[in-house]
Design a protein around this motif. Structure first.
Motif, short mmCIF file in Angstrom:
data_model
loop_
_atom_site.label_atom_id
_atom_site.label_comp_id
_atom_site.label_asym_id
_atom_site.label_seq_id
_atom_site.Cartn_x
_atom_site.Cartn_y
_atom_site.Cartn_z
N PRO A 26 -2.56 -11.24 -46.69
CA PRO A 26 -3.85 -11.07 -47.78
C PRO A 26 -4.34 -12.42 -48.39
N LYS A 27 -5.15 -12.93 -49.38
CA LYS A 27 -5.48 -13.97 -49.15
C LYS A 27 -5.04 -14.91 -50.98
N VAL A 28 -4.36 -15.81 -50.74
CA VAL A 28 -3.52 -15.68 -52.22
C VAL A 28 -4.81 -17.14 -52.65
N TYR A 29 -5.15 -16.33 -54.18
CA TYR A 29 -6.23 -17.40 -55.01
C TYR A 29 -5.15 -17.77 -56.13
N VAL A 30 -4.95 -19.21 -56.33
CA VAL A 30 -3.93 -19.92 -57.55
C VAL A 30 -4.85 -20.43 -58.81
N SER A 31 -4.24 -19.96 -59.97
CA SER A 31 -4.74 -20.13 -60.83
C SER A 31 -4.04 -21.38 -61.50
N ALA A 32 -5.21 -22.45 -61.96
CA ALA A 32 -4.58 -23.79 -62.40
C ALA A 32 -5.61 -23.95 -63.81
N MET A 84 10.22 -16.04 -60.67
CA MET A 84 11.51 -15.51 -61.47
C MET A 84 11.68 -14.58 -61.59
N ARG A 85 11.06 -14.22 -61.95
CA ARG A 85 11.39 -12.68 -62.38
C ARG A 85 10.81 -11.65 -61.06
N THR A 86 10.70 -11.82 -59.84
CA THR A 86 10.31 -11.87 -58.62
C THR A 86 10.69 -12.19 -58.20
N HIS A 87 11.92 -12.17 -57.03
CA HIS A 87 11.89 -13.22 -55.26
C HIS A 87 9.79 -12.84 -54.87
N PRO A 88 9.64 -14.36 -54.30
CA PRO A 88 8.53 -14.22 -53.29
C PRO A 88 9.02 -12.68 -52.18
N ALA A 89 9.81 -13.29 -52.03
CA ALA A 89 10.17 -12.27 -50.54
C ALA A 89 9.29 -10.95 -51.27
N VAL A 90 9.76 -9.95 -52.47
CA VAL A 90 9.38 -8.96 -52.90
C VAL A 90 8.02 -9.00 -52.85
N ILE A 91 7.70 -9.98 -53.94
CA ILE A 91 5.84 -9.46 -53.82
C ILE A 91 5.19 -9.77 -52.76
N ALA A 92 6.27 -10.91 -51.38
CA ALA A 92 5.00 -9.93 -50.31
C ALA A 92 5.07 -8.97 -49.47
N GLN A 93 5.45 -8.08 -49.74
CA GLN A 93 6.05 -6.88 -49.09
C GLN A 93 5.39 -6.13 -50.29
N ALA A 94 4.75 -6.26 -51.40
CA ALA A 94 4.40 -6.04 -52.67
C ALA A 94 3.12 -6.27 -51.92
N ALA A 95 1.99 -7.10 -51.97
CA ALA A 95 0.66 -7.38 -51.57
C ALA A 95 0.60 -6.75 -49.98
N ALA A 96 1.16 -6.97 -49.69
CA ALA A 96 1.37 -6.33 -48.22
C ALA A 96 1.06 -4.89 -48.02
N THR A 97 1.56 -4.39 -48.99
CA THR A 97 1.35 -3.00 -49.54
C THR A 97 0.05 -2.02 -49.34
N SER A 98 -0.13 -3.65 -50.68
CA SER A 98 -1.41 -3.43 -51.88
C SER A 98 -2.36 -4.05 -51.10
N ALA A 99 -2.20 -4.64 -49.73
CA ALA A 99 -3.56 -4.93 -49.14
C ALA A 99 -3.36 -3.78 -48.11
N VAL A 100 -2.98 -2.60 -47.80
CA VAL A 100 -2.35 -2.17 -46.50
C VAL A 100 -3.88 -0.39 -47.41
N MET A 101 -2.69 -1.05 -48.08
CA MET A 101 -3.59 0.90 -49.11
C MET A 101 -4.77 0.39 -49.38
N TRP A 133 4.69 -12.58 -44.04
CA TRP A 133 3.05 -11.71 -43.64
C TRP A 133 2.78 -12.24 -41.94
N GLU A 134 3.55 -12.89 -41.25
CA GLU A 134 2.95 -13.44 -39.93
C GLU A 134 4.01 -11.95 -38.71
N GLY A 135 5.11 -11.28 -40.14
CA GLY A 135 5.74 -10.36 -39.12
C GLY A 135 6.92 -10.33 -38.37
N ASP A 136 7.39 -10.83 -38.44
CA ASP A 136 8.57 -11.39 -37.93
C ASP A 136 9.73 -12.12 -39.20
N PHE A 137 11.15 -11.64 -38.67
CA PHE A 137 11.84 -12.02 -38.86
C PHE A 137 12.31 -13.46 -39.59
#
Length: 312
Positions: A164-170, A75-92, A137-141
């Motif tokens: 990035p690995k995705v762990y899920v809270s439940a 909701m607050r952040t679209h998953p496409a934006v989170i995908a970019q943020a997580a990818a950058t974080s994994a690189v850094m 994260w596969e790198g394609d459009f």
């Protein structure tokens, strides 16, 4: 069982969070959790920096793994934006970054004015969001027209060597089923052996299970209880209230139901390492592979040093 340190963005300034991370790594903690909030739980906590800024700073301060606990990508952040943020974080972080996700709380997610969905709907949204992120994260459009999300010709260019690995809270049966189906690991703040077992039986197998809890180091137990109750009495708010209350003010009102003695029973307060040992053993007995401890209040350096002496 590996022991990590939990950075609470709701309570500390960016500089204090980086200081804690450095102290934790030097003490021997094996990883970091970091919370992702727009608001603190109450005004007394007083902070809530943008988690992605802190994660970027952490990449220049520590070399131990970092996991968000947890990010809500629906909701607050679209998953496409989170995908970019997580990818950058994994690189850094040279691949030492894990994206922990969950269905969130109205406290943080209602801010855009969207309707707050029911729990089952949020789980469906989470599953679709994780699908979108993994495709990016596969790198394609990617163009995606789903039930909840639309992505139009998006591509994430800065990518780590492996996604990035995705762990899920439940916490409930339906959420556990989703976590086992879509997650690379499991996240919980309850040492519940039944939930860990369900996660593994429903498809989680031997994937990592991470748990976490808070403690309040202080010179005396009574002082620790006072600090913990003032700052985190909200953690004792029962049932589903934590998911639906919309503001810190409402949490402060609900926390009036929580007594200091309830806080004393729920959290290890004061200087005694035995109380922390009980918590650690509870998570170990429940089958967790990793457990992360957060400090409440100003004495975080003392808690970290106690863990260095007693547990690490």
């Amino acid at each position: 069982m590996r022991i990590g340190y939990f950075l609470s963005c709701e309570e500390y300034t960016p500089a204090q969070l980086i200081e804690q991370a450095r102290l934790a790594q030097a003490a021997g903690f094996k990883g970091l959790w970091i919370s992702d909030h727009y608001h603190p739980w109450n005004d007394a906590q007083g902070q809530s920096p943008l988690v992605w800024s802190i994660i970027g700073a952490l990449s220049q301060a520590v070399t131990i793994p970092v996991t968000t606990a947890v990010t809500c990508p629906i909701m607050r952040t679209h998953p496409a934006v989170i995908a970019q943020a997580a990818a950058t974080s994994a690189v850094m972080h040279d691949g030492r970054f894990v994206l922990g996700v969950g269905t969130g709380e109205a406290l943080n997610e209602h801010i855009t004015g969207e309707r707050w969905p029911f729990a089952e709907e949020r789980l469906d949204m989470l599953a679709e969001a994780v699908e979108v992120m993994r495709r990016l994260w596969e790198g394609d459009f990617v163009t995606h027209h789903g039930r909840y999300f639309t992505v139009d010709q998006a591509r994430v260019y800065t990518l780590p060597a492996t996604p990035p690995k995705v762990y899920v809270s439940a916490f409930g049966p339906k959420a556990i089923e989703v976590a086992a189906r879509i997650g690379d690991g499991y996240i919980s703040t309850s040492p519940d052996a039944d939930l860990v077992q369900q996660f593994r039986q429903l498809g989680g197998g031997d994937k990592p299970a991470q748990g976490g809890f808070k403690g309040c180091y202080a010179p005396t137990e009574d002082e620790g209880v006072e600090i913990a109750h003032r700052l985190w009495g909200t953690s004792g708010v029962p049932g589903e209230l934590a998911q639906v209350l919309p503001s810190p003010k409402h949490f402060e009102q609900a926390a009036q139901l929580v007594t200091p003695e309830m806080t004393r029973e729920a959290l290890p307060c004061g200087p005694d390492p035995a109380k922390h040992a009980e918590k650690l053993k509870a998570y170990e007995a429940a089958g967790f592979d990793e457990v992360y401890v957060a400090n409440i209040g100003p004495h975080y350096a003392d808690l970290i040093d106690m863990y260095r002496r007693e547990f690490l």
